[in-house]
Design an enzyme around this catalytic site. Sequence first.
Site, PDB file in Angstrom:
ATOM      1  N   CYS A  85       0.858  -1.196   0.000  1.00  0.00           N
ATOM      2  CA  CYS A  85       0.000   0.000   0.000  1.00  0.00           C
ATOM      3  C   CYS A  85       0.887   1.237   0.000  1.00  0.00           C
ATOM      4  O   CYS A  85       1.808   1.346   0.808  1.00  0.00           O
ATOM      5  CB  CYS A  85      -0.880  -0.006   1.242  1.00  0.00           C
ATOM      6  SG  CYS A  85      -1.829   1.509   1.445  1.00  0.00           S
ATOM      7  N   CYS A  88       0.599   3.118   3.548  1.00  0.00           N
ATOM      8  CA  CYS A  88       1.058   2.613   4.846  1.00  0.00           C
ATOM      9  C   CYS A  88       2.008   1.422   4.748  1.00  0.00           C
ATOM     10  O   CYS A  88       2.375   0.854   5.779  1.00  0.00           O
ATOM     11  CB  CYS A  88      -0.138   2.239   5.712  1.00  0.00           C
ATOM     12  SG  CYS A  88      -0.978   0.740   5.158  1.00  0.00           S
ATOM     13  N   CYS A 134      -7.438  -0.634   1.520  1.00  0.00           N
ATOM     14  CA  CYS A 134      -6.399  -1.138   2.421  1.00  0.00           C
ATOM     15  C   CYS A 134      -7.010  -1.299   3.809  1.00  0.00           C
ATOM     16  O   CYS A 134      -7.654  -0.385   4.319  1.00  0.00           O
ATOM     17  CB  CYS A 134      -5.236  -0.149   2.466  1.00  0.00           C
ATOM     18  SG  CYS A 134      -4.036  -0.547   3.761  1.00  0.00           S
ATOM     19  N   CYS A 137      -5.058   1.449   6.363  1.00  0.00           N
ATOM     20  CA  CYS A 137      -5.183   2.916   6.297  1.00  0.00           C
ATOM     21  C   CYS A 137      -6.379   3.365   5.479  1.00  0.00           C
ATOM     22  O   CYS A 137      -6.555   4.557   5.262  1.00  0.00           O
ATOM     23  CB  CYS A 137      -3.896   3.548   5.765  1.00  0.00           C
ATOM     24  SG  CYS A 137      -3.673   3.357   3.975  1.00  0.00           S
ATOM     25  N   CYS A 157      -8.791  -5.499  -9.580  1.00  0.00           N
ATOM     26  CA  CYS A 157      -8.381  -4.496 -10.561  1.00  0.00           C
ATOM     27  C   CYS A 157      -7.896  -3.266  -9.798  1.00  0.00           C
ATOM     28  O   CYS A 157      -8.696  -2.531  -9.230  1.00  0.00           O
ATOM     29  CB  CYS A 157      -9.599  -4.173 -11.435  1.00  0.00           C
ATOM     30  SG  CYS A 157      -9.229  -3.011 -12.749  1.00  0.00           S
TER      31      CYS A 157
HETATM   32 ZN   LIG Z   1      -2.643   1.258   3.537  1.00  0.00          ZN
END
Ligand SMILES: [Zn+2]
Length: 170
Positions: A85, A88, A134, A137, A157
């Site tokens: 991510c 984070c 995510c 976060c 996707c």
């Molecule tokens: Zn994240």
Amino acid sequence: MDRRSFLSSALALGGLAALSAPGLVSAATGDKGSKGSAVGRLVRTDEEWRRRLTPEQYEVTRRGGTEAPYSSPLNDEHAKGTFLCVGCNLSLFSSKAKFDSKTGWPSFWQPVSKRHVREKEDRSLAEVRTEVLCARCDAHLGHVFDDGPQPTGLRYCMNGVALKFVAGKA
Ligand SMILES: [Zn+2]
């Protein structure tokens, strides 16, 4: 519930509210009992996100935008490694689950762990889609569809701008 147990529940709730203050909350200590809580939550203000992310990253991850197809170099990334991510650094997808969906967006048939992503119904278009965020976060990552390859039949996707690639063991 008698009055005393009501009060102690209220106190417990107050304690949890204190834990949701900005910053990283450890799931091990702060989030006992709730399902899918293997990752700690990272909460930042909008202002902090604006400061930390590029305008493109901010638009996609914090405002649910979509990058132009074929705009991300990660669409053509075929090396072994892990996609994290961008907000984070939580590991989200392995190169082992990446496939060429011919859509112009990096696509995967499964996340590293179901606990690392959160799914949410998205009714922003006429078609109802499943948004993928995510789990740590709350960054908007993309959508998941059920027209992917085996073994899962899923197609995650993703916006490449929401991801960071780290080459190495997949
Ligand atoms: Zn994240």
